[in-house]
Design a protein around this motif. Structure first.
Motif: not given
Length: 324
Positions: A114-115, A118, A162, A166, A169, A171, A175, A311, A316
């Motif tokens: 996810e990171v 982005y 975002l 992220k 947060e 890993d 969530v 956000a 998370r």
């Protein structure tokens, strides 16, 4: 580039990533913050280019003048306009470097997918912006290309916020929602309202007095709509955006939302009120050039604050230990 050459180059790049030090979480967040400021900053400098009528200070793209990537002395283009437009192009280098650093840092830190997504969106969207900027120059600052240029910048500001969230947060976290689903839906509605506010804002600019170029030898294509009508539409949508935020605030207070969520909402409400004040002042003072740049900065700030609020609705976090 031929495949047999591209593969070794790719391997070299991957090797360079492996040689970089493993960035700490603090370094990753600093880089992500720089990405936010560069993405918002390039929108502001773009507004400065427009209000100083320097949009065609470099009349070609990617070169500044045919056969030269830097300004040259020509009678048709004032040197000040060349300097402003070329300066904006130089600032775009900072945008590229920040985006590249984000990818390198998150890749080297081996963050979750996810990171990484982005992070990669930053250089990809920057490339898209470069293409749009080239089209804008080559079409003589056609109003709708300028509008798309700004809207993509605001989208990149949203995504960079975002990314910042992220990155912070864990890993391996879990969530979970921090507010009820109806309030998340209402927040999404305010974001959609903001998007429409931004679109109508670009339309006001497209019909307004700052076309980006005042050369007597060419006419910049403008939006042929009564600007008063567009201003009323834009301001009405801003009022509805503010009303939605106030309603959201009542809902968050009613359910006892987390302090972090309420703080972000408070910052956003303050920014929207300031933005409304700037817009009103623009309207009654003939749209002075300096306030246009301030208004664009305010739009970027409101976009960033709305993204931060969105956000904050979900987090998370590390799973709670099971008590035996």
């Amino acid at each position: 580039m031929p495949y047999d050459r591209a593969v070794p180059v790719g391997r070299v790049l991957l090797r360079l990533v492996d040689l970089l030090p493993n960035p700490s979480l603090r370094v990753q967040r600093v880089i992500a913050a720089i990405v936010i400021f560069t993405q918002g900053g390039i929108a502001v400098t773009g507004a400065i280019v427009r209000v100083t009528a320097s949009g065609l200070g470099c009349p070609t793209w990617p070169q500044c003048f045919p056969g030269s990537f830097v300004p040259v002395a020509v009678a048709e283009v004032p040197r000040v306009h060349q300097a402003v437009e070329f300066g904006n192009r130089l600032i775009s280098i900072a945008v590229v470097l920040a985006a590249a650093l984000a990818v390198l840092a998150e890749t080297r830190a081996r963050r979750r997918r996810e990171v990484l997504v982005y992070a990669w969106l930053m250089p990809v969207s920057t490339l898209v912006q470069a293409v749009i900027g080239g089209i804008t120059v080559r079409t003589g600052l056609l109003w709708w290309t300028v509008a798309i240029h700004l809207l993509v910048s605001m989208t990149m500001v949203w995504l960079s916020v975002l990314l910042y969230v992220k990155v912070g947060e864990p890993d391996d976290g879990v969530v979970r929602d921090r507010v009820a689903r109806p309030l998340r839906v209402l927040t999404a509605l305010t974001a959609a309202n903001l998007a429409v506010v931004l679109v109508t804002g670009t339309l006001v600019t497209a019909a307004g007095p700052h076309a980006g170029d005042r050369s007597p030898s060419r006419t910049v294509p403008r939006l042929k709509v009564e600007i008063i009508t567009l201003v009323h539409m834009h301001s009405s949508l801003l009022v509805s955006y503010l009303a939605l935020l106030v309603g959201l605030g009542f809902g968050l207070f009613a359910v006892g939302a987390a302090r972090a969520v309420l703080l972000r909402l408070g910052v956003l409400l303050a920014l929207v009120c300031l933005q409304a004040a700037v817009g009103t002042t623009q309207y009654f003072t003939g749209v002075p050039a300096a306030l246009v740049a301030v208004h664009v900065a305010g739009a970027a700030a409101c976009t960033a604050a709305t993204a931060a609020l969105w956000a904050s609705m979900r987090e998370r976090a590390q799973p709670q230990p099971v008590q035996g």
